[in-house]
Design a protein around this motif. Structure first.
Motif, PDB file in Angstrom:
ATOM      1  N   ALA A 190       0.820  -1.212   0.000  1.00 46.67           N
ATOM      2  CA  ALA A 190       0.000   0.000   0.000  1.00 46.67           C
ATOM      3  C   ALA A 190       0.855   1.263   0.000  1.00 46.67           C
ATOM      4  O   ALA A 190       0.479   2.280  -0.589  1.00 46.67           O
TER       5      ALA A 190
ATOM      6  N   ASP B 298      -7.161   6.567   0.681  1.00 45.38           N
ATOM      7  CA  ASP B 298      -6.361   5.808   1.648  1.00 45.38           C
ATOM      8  C   ASP B 298      -7.259   4.949   2.540  1.00 45.38           C
ATOM      9  O   ASP B 298      -6.938   3.800   2.858  1.00 45.38           O
TER      10      ASP B 298
ATOM     11  N   VAL C  41      -8.516   1.870   0.669  1.00 49.44           N
ATOM     12  CA  VAL C  41      -7.443   0.873   0.564  1.00 49.44           C
ATOM     13  C   VAL C  41      -7.219   0.184   1.906  1.00 49.44           C
ATOM     14  O   VAL C  41      -6.950  -1.022   1.958  1.00 49.44           O
TER      15      VAL C  41
ATOM     16  N   ARG D 250      -7.367  -3.737   2.689  1.00 51.55           N
ATOM     17  CA  ARG D 250      -6.316  -4.469   3.406  1.00 51.55           C
ATOM     18  C   ARG D 250      -6.898  -5.252   4.595  1.00 51.55           C
ATOM     19  O   ARG D 250      -6.453  -6.349   4.895  1.00 51.55           O
TER      20      ARG D 250
END
Length: 207
Positions: A65, A89, A92, A96
């Motif tokens: 990332a 962000d 993402v 994750r």
């Protein structure tokens, strides 16, 4: 000219978002694909003993990332405002979080778990986590109403999630006919002009 070297296995996995960012930016890079044997030899020399690794004129960047964010910001795919960057962000990070659950299945495929173990991971871990993950994505798509997850233009969050949906489709966790909004989003990203030709020509891998 800056020399970029991306080191990973010969698979899509955690390197594919970075590869697509290079394609979108029309930036050449060395796509260093390792066999398992080559990785084992290289592992002791890596910052955290894992890949992907991005080397920029000898400077090493680890963690997938972090690599994506670095390239997205450098090439203009991080978001147009600080708020859009934060949203990308965040998405993402949600991806994750889901990946931590998916690894129970994905790693099993890679390392040869039994079908019984794979079925248990599918039913007890990954499918429940996927429903939470899909719900987050659908809420975000409904919020933006642009077909993208952030703002009105493609970001690295769209690329990362679309790549993940490809993997989930390959492994039958994502069924486009049942998830219309996610299917529409997925197709929109896949048909991005600069990506389409690359995606059609790339080597198939399940993960």
């Amino acid at each position: 000219m800056v020399h970029y070297k991306l080191t990973y296995f010969d698979a899509r996995g955690l390197a594919e978002t970075a590869r697509q960012l290079f394609v979108l930016a029309d930036v050449e890079f060395e796509d260093n694909r390792l066999t398992v044997e080559e990785f084992q030899k290289l592992k002791p020399t890596l910052p955290a003993g894992q890949v992907p690794i991005l080397t920029v004129d000898g400077f090493e960047i680890s963690q997938s990332a972090t690599i994506w964010r670095y390239l997205a910001r450098k090439f203009g795919y991080a978001g147009k405002t600080p708020e859009e960057e934060a949203t990308a962000d965040s998405i993402v990070d949600h991806f994750r979080d889901f990946l931590n659950s998916f690894k129970h299945y994905g790693a099993g495929l890679f390392f040869g778990k039994t079908q019984e173990e794979l079925d248990r991971a599918r039913k007890e871990i990954v499918e429940p986590a996927a429903q939470v993950y899909f719900s987050i994505l659908k809420k975000q798509l409904e919020k933006t109403k642009t077909g993208f997850l952030v703002g009105s233009e493609l970001t690295y969050a769209d690329i990362a999630v679309a790549e993940n949906l490809t993997t989930l489709k390959n492994t039958e966790f994502f069924h486009p006919e049942e998830e219309k909004s996610l299917a529409s989003f997925h197709q929109k990203v896949l048909e991005t002009p600069k990506l389409k030709e690359y995606l059609e020509k790339r080597k198939f891998s399940t993960l």
